[in-house]
Design an enzyme around this catalytic site. Structure first.
Site, PDB file in Angstrom:
ATOM      1  N   GLY A  46       1.660 -14.564 -38.021  1.00 60.13           N
ATOM      2  CA  GLY A  46       0.794 -15.362 -38.305  1.00 60.13           C
ATOM      3  C   GLY A  46      -0.200 -15.535 -37.533  1.00 60.13           C
ATOM      4  O   GLY A  46       0.132 -16.373 -37.008  1.00 60.13           O
ATOM      5  N   GLN A  51      -8.228 -19.158 -35.386  1.00 59.77           N
ATOM      6  CA  GLN A  51      -7.622 -19.149 -33.875  1.00 59.77           C
ATOM      7  C   GLN A  51      -7.838 -18.319 -33.066  1.00 59.77           C
ATOM      8  O   GLN A  51      -7.443 -18.292 -31.714  1.00 59.77           O
ATOM      9  CB  GLN A  51      -6.554 -19.227 -33.843  1.00 59.77           C
ATOM     10  CG  GLN A  51      -5.654 -19.756 -34.837  1.00 59.77           C
ATOM     11  CD  GLN A  51      -3.429 -19.792 -35.234  1.00 59.77           C
ATOM     12  OE1 GLN A  51      -3.699 -19.253 -35.939  1.00 59.77           O
ATOM     13  NE2 GLN A  51      -3.040 -19.904 -34.175  1.00 59.77           N
ATOM     14  N   CYS A  93       3.078 -22.287 -33.545  1.00 65.08           N
ATOM     15  CA  CYS A  93       1.629 -22.007 -33.498  1.00 65.08           C
ATOM     16  C   CYS A  93       1.998 -21.326 -32.707  1.00 65.08           C
ATOM     17  O   CYS A  93       1.512 -21.608 -31.560  1.00 65.08           O
ATOM     18  CB  CYS A  93       1.203 -22.730 -34.069  1.00 65.08           C
ATOM     19  SG  CYS A  93      -0.781 -22.587 -34.868  1.00 65.08           S
ATOM     20  N   LEU A  94       0.584 -20.168 -32.730  1.00 66.02           N
ATOM     21  CA  LEU A  94      -0.060 -19.130 -31.277  1.00 66.02           C
ATOM     22  C   LEU A  94      -0.805 -20.155 -30.555  1.00 66.02           C
ATOM     23  O   LEU A  94      -1.403 -19.611 -29.334  1.00 66.02           O
ATOM     24  CB  LEU A  94      -0.436 -17.756 -31.071  1.00 66.02           C
ATOM     25  CG  LEU A  94       0.741 -17.580 -31.730  1.00 66.02           C
ATOM     26  CD1 LEU A  94      -0.354 -15.775 -32.608  1.00 66.02           C
ATOM     27  CD2 LEU A  94       1.669 -16.495 -30.778  1.00 66.02           C
ATOM     28  N   HIS A 135       0.361 -22.568 -43.984  1.00 66.36           N
ATOM     29  CA  HIS A 135      -0.078 -22.702 -42.041  1.00 66.36           C
ATOM     30  C   HIS A 135      -1.131 -21.911 -41.522  1.00 66.36           C
ATOM     31  O   HIS A 135      -2.253 -22.834 -41.360  1.00 66.36           O
ATOM     32  CB  HIS A 135       1.250 -22.219 -41.182  1.00 66.36           C
ATOM     33  CG  HIS A 135       1.253 -22.585 -40.304  1.00 66.36           C
ATOM     34  ND1 HIS A 135       1.833 -23.531 -39.531  1.00 66.36           N
ATOM     35  CD2 HIS A 135       0.364 -22.012 -39.141  1.00 66.36           C
ATOM     36  CE1 HIS A 135       1.512 -23.101 -37.551  1.00 66.36           C
ATOM     37  NE2 HIS A 135       0.213 -22.560 -38.350  1.00 66.36           N
ATOM     38  N   GLU A 136      -0.785 -20.697 -42.513  1.00 67.46           N
ATOM     39  CA  GLU A 136      -2.574 -20.107 -41.543  1.00 67.46           C
ATOM     40  C   GLU A 136      -3.484 -20.549 -42.505  1.00 67.46           C
ATOM     41  O   GLU A 136      -4.881 -20.343 -42.098  1.00 67.46           O
ATOM     42  CB  GLU A 136      -2.704 -18.379 -42.019  1.00 67.46           C
ATOM     43  CG  GLU A 136      -1.156 -17.812 -40.903  1.00 67.46           C
ATOM     44  CD  GLU A 136      -1.217 -18.049 -39.581  1.00 67.46           C
ATOM     45  OE1 GLU A 136      -2.404 -18.384 -38.452  1.00 67.46           O
ATOM     46  OE2 GLU A 136      -0.314 -18.542 -38.535  1.00 67.46           O
ATOM     47  N   HIS A 139      -5.481 -23.252 -41.300  1.00 71.66           N
ATOM     48  CA  HIS A 139      -6.360 -23.217 -39.986  1.00 71.66           C
ATOM     49  C   HIS A 139      -8.024 -22.579 -40.014  1.00 71.66           C
ATOM     50  O   HIS A 139      -8.620 -23.462 -39.615  1.00 71.66           O
ATOM     51  CB  HIS A 139      -6.087 -22.342 -38.977  1.00 71.66           C
ATOM     52  CG  HIS A 139      -4.444 -21.832 -38.207  1.00 71.66           C
ATOM     53  ND1 HIS A 139      -5.345 -23.484 -37.168  1.00 71.66           N
ATOM     54  CD2 HIS A 139      -3.184 -21.967 -37.784  1.00 71.66           C
ATOM     55  CE1 HIS A 139      -3.537 -22.938 -36.062  1.00 71.66           C
ATOM     56  NE2 HIS A 139      -2.724 -22.130 -36.603  1.00 71.66           N
TER      57      HIS A 139
HETATM   58  C1  QAP Z   1       3.124 -20.263 -38.338  1.00 70.90           C
HETATM   59  O1  QAP Z   1       3.024 -18.851 -35.904  1.00 70.90           O
HETATM   60  C2  QAP Z   1       4.456 -19.821 -38.335  1.00 70.90           C
HETATM   61  O2  QAP Z   1       5.376 -21.496 -29.873  1.00 70.90           O
HETATM   62  C3  QAP Z   1       2.371 -18.489 -37.432  1.00 70.90           C
HETATM   63  O3  QAP Z   1       5.848 -19.331 -27.364  1.00 70.90           O
HETATM   64  C4  QAP Z   1       4.943 -20.313 -37.873  1.00 70.90           C
HETATM   65  O4  QAP Z   1       3.496 -17.204 -35.318  1.00 70.90           O
HETATM   66  C5  QAP Z   1       4.775 -20.676 -39.492  1.00 70.90           C
HETATM   67  C6  QAP Z   1       4.416 -17.849 -31.632  1.00 70.90           C
HETATM   68  C7  QAP Z   1       7.003 -20.506 -37.804  1.00 70.90           C
HETATM   69  C8  QAP Z   1       5.661 -20.877 -40.552  1.00 70.90           C
HETATM   70  C9  QAP Z   1       6.898 -20.914 -38.918  1.00 70.90           C
HETATM   71  C10 QAP Z   1       4.639 -19.243 -31.098  1.00 70.90           C
HETATM   72  C11 QAP Z   1       4.944 -17.014 -30.328  1.00 70.90           C
HETATM   73  C12 QAP Z   1       4.118 -17.985 -32.722  1.00 70.90           C
HETATM   74  C13 QAP Z   1       4.873 -20.059 -29.414  1.00 70.90           C
HETATM   75  C14 QAP Z   1       3.476 -18.771 -35.023  1.00 70.90           C
HETATM   76  C15 QAP Z   1       4.964 -19.373 -28.596  1.00 70.90           C
HETATM   77  C16 QAP Z   1       4.840 -17.934 -29.037  1.00 70.90           C
HETATM   78  C17 QAP Z   1       3.456 -18.596 -33.778  1.00 70.90           C
HETATM   79 CO    CO Z   2      -1.323 -21.700 -35.760  1.00 65.63          CO
END
Ligand code: QAP
Ligand code: CO
Length: 166
Positions: A46, A51, A93-94, A135-136, A139
């Site tokens: 997401g 972001q 979270c990215l 979550h998004e 943001h």
């Molecule tokens: C939101 O987050 C989300 O730390 C999206 O090193 C994620 O895509 C909501 C990511 C999980 C609920 C559950 C994070 C990639 C990606 C990192 C993401 C990383 C590489 C996060």
């Molecule tokens: Co995020």
């Protein structure tokens, strides 16, 4: 078309409130493309426009294993259908790379949004998609998953990310 760079917590830009999208034009489609391309590049599920420093209300998601089911939500609105049913999920979270924390959110939500043509739509997402959309959408309101955890944990993540920054 373009892989954008992602802002990292605690960049103050991540706290801005995004503006409602009113023009459903080719620039909006290009923005959606960039969001998807950037999300896929960094192996995300997401991504919100906030972001990448664009303060417009648009988010993308793809929770499929093959990363071939892109969703685009313009002006998303989350309505909680059952306040009592909540679930915890280890969220990432990215904008907070390398950190995962449990966040408790409502499980039954309805999402009203517009597509790239401005057409009004409504879905009741299942499972992880519901978590990601909440979550998004946070943001877009300047809210981050670390706002749901203890301030001690949040400060620790903040200083680690600041030290990593070059
Ligand atoms: C939101 O987050 C989300 O730390 C999206 O090193 C994620 O895509 C909501 C990511 C999980 C609920 C559950 C994070 C990639 C990606 C990192 C993401 C990383 C590489 C996060
Ligand atoms: Co995020």
């Amino acid at each position: 078309m373009t892989i954008r760079s992602i802002l990292t917590f605690p960049n103050p830009e991540l706290r801005k409130i995004a503006k409602e999208v009113i023009n459903f034009d080719s620039a909006l489609s290009a923005l959606a493309d960039d969001l998807l391309e950037t999300m896929y590049e960094f192996k995300g599920i997401g991504l919100a426009a906030t972001q990448i420093g664009v303060h417009q209300r648009i988010i993308v998601a793809d929770v499929s294993d093959e990363q071939n089911e892109p969703y685009i939500f313009v002006n998303p609105k989350v309505k909680v259908l059952n306040q009592d049913e909540k679930g915890g999920y280890d969220e990432g979270c990215l904008s907070i790379p390398g950190f995962y924390e449990e966040v408790v959110r409502p499980l039954k939500v309805e999402i009203r949004f517009q597509d790239l043509d401005g057409k009004e739509k409504k879905i009741i997402p299942e499972g992880l998609l519901g978590v990601v959309v909440q979550h998004e959408t946070d943001h877009l309101d300047g809210k981050l998953m670390v706002d749901y955890i203890s301030s001690v944990k949040r400060q620790r993540i903040r200083s680690k990310l600041l030290k990593q920054k070059k």
